[in-house]
Design an enzyme around this catalytic site. Structure first.
Site, PDB file in Angstrom:
ATOM      1  N   SER A  79       0.514  -1.240   0.108  1.00  0.00           N
ATOM      2  CA  SER A  79       0.047   0.187   0.062  1.00  0.00           C
ATOM      3  C   SER A  79       0.926   1.187   0.117  1.00  0.00           C
ATOM      4  O   SER A  79       0.492   2.371  -0.549  1.00  0.00           O
ATOM      5  CB  SER A  79      -0.898   0.101   1.171  1.00  0.00           C
ATOM      6  OG  SER A  79      -1.561  -1.263   1.237  1.00  0.00           O
ATOM      7  N   HIS A 136       1.444   4.262   4.304  1.00  0.00           N
ATOM      8  CA  HIS A 136       0.485   4.934   3.398  1.00  0.00           C
ATOM      9  C   HIS A 136       0.978   6.573   3.247  1.00  0.00           C
ATOM     10  O   HIS A 136       1.267   7.027   2.257  1.00  0.00           O
ATOM     11  CB  HIS A 136      -0.812   4.952   3.856  1.00  0.00           C
ATOM     12  CG  HIS A 136      -1.486   3.523   3.854  1.00  0.00           C
ATOM     13  ND1 HIS A 136      -2.764   3.310   4.247  1.00  0.00           N
ATOM     14  CD2 HIS A 136      -1.094   2.556   3.367  1.00  0.00           C
ATOM     15  CE1 HIS A 136      -3.130   1.929   4.187  1.00  0.00           C
ATOM     16  NE2 HIS A 136      -1.711   1.500   3.642  1.00  0.00           N
TER      17      HIS A 136
END
Length: 163
Positions: A79, A136
């Site tokens: 991610s 992230h």
């Protein structure tokens, strides 16, 4: 494992390997779909020679930010790299609007909302488990910075050709 012993022992690979670890099929499928969709666009624009270091550096920056925010922990996923790709596409599009990637604005909004919800611990409350929010954020920051830098350089190169 704390960062200092990892670096002192020469186990630098630990700084990028979390991108290869996934905790469910949906986790890896979701990440790979975004990597194919966005990664294909970015690789086509920058070329494979630069795209591979982009992947490694985006993973490294994601994982280091995760470490600096949350300390040593077991986490995984691609991610952070996905957010780096989103950040790159977004920043490039702002810097070079006549050559921006065809990513709908709603996708950018969705990813930013997902990022904010991750910091709210909502997913953990719903039983989905902890999210590597630092990764992230690190990936997004790296992508935004690199997309802005390369976009600015590209704009300068394009501007000098037209003069």
């Amino acid at each position: 494992i704390p960062l200092e012993p990892v670096l002192a022992s020469g186990e630098w690979w630990r700084l990028i390997t979390p991108m290869f670890i996934h905790f469910s099929w949906i986790h890896i499928v979701f990440n790979l779909l975004w990597c194919v969709e966005l990664g294909g666009k970015v690789e086509k624009q920058m070329g494979a020679f630069l795209f591979i270091p982009f992947l490694i550096l985006s993973s490294l920056s994601s994982n280091l930010i995760q470490y600096f925010i949350y300390g040593p922990s077991f986490f995984g996923g691609l991610s952070g790299v996905v957010y780096a790709l989103f950040g790159y596409c977004f920043a490039w599009g702002k810097m070079v609007p006549n050559k921006k990637f065809k990513v709908p604005e709603a996708i950018y909004a969705f990813m930013l909302i997902f990022l904010a919800l991750g910091f709210s611990d909502l997913f953990d409350l719903l039983g989905s488990g902890k999210i590597a929010n630092g990764a992230h954020l690190g990936g997004l920051t790296f992508g935004l910075l690199l997309g802005s830098l390369i976009g600015r350089i590209s704009n300068g190169a394009m501007g000098s050709k037209g003069a």
